[in-house]
Scaffold this motif. Structure first.
Motif, mmCIF file in Angstrom:
data_model
loop_
_atom_site.group_PDB
_atom_site.id
_atom_site.type_symbol
_atom_site.label_atom_id
_atom_site.label_comp_id
_atom_site.label_asym_id
_atom_site.label_seq_id
_atom_site.Cartn_x
_atom_site.Cartn_y
_atom_site.Cartn_z
ATOM 1 N N VAL A 21 0.874 -1.268 -0.090
ATOM 2 C CA VAL A 21 -0.034 0.016 0.037
ATOM 3 C C VAL A 21 0.844 1.309 0.239
ATOM 4 N N VAL A 79 -6.288 1.078 -1.581
ATOM 5 C CA VAL A 79 -6.592 0.210 -0.855
ATOM 6 C C VAL A 79 -6.269 -1.410 -1.110
ATOM 7 N N VAL A 114 -12.804 -4.990 0.472
ATOM 8 C CA VAL A 114 -11.762 -4.023 0.766
ATOM 9 C C VAL A 114 -11.223 -4.413 2.149
ATOM 10 N N THR A 154 -7.735 -2.961 5.190
ATOM 11 C CA THR A 154 -6.954 -1.887 5.644
ATOM 12 C C THR A 154 -5.499 -2.671 5.901
ATOM 13 N N GLN A 190 -5.657 1.557 4.576
ATOM 14 C CA GLN A 190 -5.816 2.240 3.128
ATOM 15 C C GLN A 190 -4.596 3.331 3.433
ATOM 16 N N ASP A 244 -15.440 4.508 5.342
ATOM 17 C CA ASP A 244 -14.421 4.282 4.484
ATOM 18 C C ASP A 244 -13.696 5.654 3.928
ATOM 19 N N ALA A 274 -11.359 5.979 1.561
ATOM 20 C CA ALA A 274 -11.221 5.862 0.495
ATOM 21 C C ALA A 274 -12.470 6.448 -0.297
ATOM 22 N N VAL A 318 -8.682 6.003 -7.048
ATOM 23 C CA VAL A 318 -8.330 5.152 -5.966
ATOM 24 C C VAL A 318 -8.013 3.870 -6.643
#
Length: 248
Positions: free
Chosen positions: A128, A140, A175, A177, A179, A202, A204, A214
């Motif tokens: 990430v 993400v 999704v 983390t 992020q 969220d 993102a 994203v």
């Protein structure tokens, strides 16, 4: 001087002010223990395991910030990593904003990580960070879905719900983390996106609402969220396997 020391500094914000009611009564979710150690401690260690992370900001329950400071005071972490504790807000969005406010301006990459994902591997954290450093404003980690997903018309608890669509599974991702964000972009999102109801869950998604791109990098099956009692059982099994295989 190493290449890492020349790279932009990274901070990780861990919102841990929630109560976690789905795990049942007792301590806040982040303070529930796995193998005798609070999930929050596991999550802090997971962030600090990355050579890129120089600061971890823990956003604590407002009425127990001092207790969290005491919990983390003697935590053995790499010398490069500092830990700060700040009181959280009423919503996750507010807590992230308060944590972000504690990040020094010279840090340009910010991770936001769920305390309830205590077992995320360092390779995922690094992937990430690398994607943000390569120019993505928001990143993400995510996994393809194993199950077919149905969109429904919501009904009351326990009532049958009519299906309105079946999204194409190949285009969907679950999704996880942490992020990762360009700090300026995340700050702009928290300034521009007003908190409504329980606030955004969220970050993102907030960046998406700005019209910024994203991107997704591969997640990991061990970065699951500990939300229900069965998740605790699975997390204990993962830790037991790590101890057996890696001496974790």
């Amino acid at each position: 001087m190493s290449d890492e020391s020349l790279s932009p500094r990274t901070a990780a914000v861990i919102p841990a002010a929630g109560r976690g009611v789905r795990l049942g009564p007792g301590a806040p979710k982040a303070l529930r223990t796995l193998s005798g150690t609070p999930m929050l401690v596991h999550a802090v260690r997971a962030m600090a395991a990355s050579n890129a992370v120089s600061l971890v900001v823990v956003v604590a329950p407002p009425d127990d910030a001092q207790g969290v400071k005491t919990l983390l005071a003697d935590l053995a972490l790499p010398e490069r990593t500092e830990v700060a504790v700040v009181p959280g807000g009423e919503t996750r969005q507010e807590s992230v904003r308060l944590g972000l406010a504690a990040v020094p301006e010279d840090i340009t990459v910010v991770l936001v990580h769920d305390a309830a994902r205590p077992l995320v591997p360092v390779d995922t954290v690094d992937a990430v960070i690398e994607a943000v450093r390569d120019g993505a404003p928001a990143v993400v980690p995510a996994l393809p879905l194993a199950d077919t997903v149905k969109e429904v018309e919501p009904r009351g608890k326990g009532e049958p719900e009519p299906v309105v669509a079946t999204p194409e599974r190949a285009r969907l991702r679950a999704v996880q983390t942490p992020q990762g964000f360009d700090r300026a972009t995340l700050l702009r999102a928290h300034t521009a996106v007003a908190a409504e109801g329980e606030g955004a869950t969220d970050c993102a998604g907030m960046v998406e609402r700005l019209g910024e791109p994203v991107v997704v990098v591969p997640g990991h099956e061990e970065a699951f969220k500990v939300t229900r009692p069965l998740d605790l059982v699975l997390a204990e099994a993962v830790l037991a396997r790590r101890r057996a295989n890696d001496g974790f």
